[in-house]
Design a protein around this motif. Structure first.
Motif: not given
Length: 70
Positions: A1-18
């Motif tokens: 699995m590419p590294v970028g996809r591994k951390y995408t859910p964490y980036r989405r959490v940040l986006e949810e928190l604006k």
């Protein structure tokens, strides 16, 4: 699995928190995230451990705690 996809859910959490993730500094025992908050304020979020060792709920709570302190 590419590294970028591994951390995408964490980036989405940040986006949810604006927040927009700018950089991630990875250390042996923890990660630090530099993020852009509303009002163009740059904040540094020091996590208690590495992101891949945390569940999304733990990550979300750690970010919220850091935001309260900032």
């Amino acid at each position: 699995m590419p590294v970028g996809r591994k951390y995408t859910p964490y980036r989405r959490v940040l986006e949810e928190l604006k927040l927009k993730q700018l950089d991630v500094y990875r250390y042996k025992d923890h990660d630090e995230i530099r993020a852009l908050a509303p009002g163009n304020k740059v904040i540094l979020i020091k996590l208690p451990k590495r992101r891949d060792e945390m569940t999304l709920d733990e990550f979300r709570e750690a970010v919220r705690t850091a935001l309260r302190q900032a």
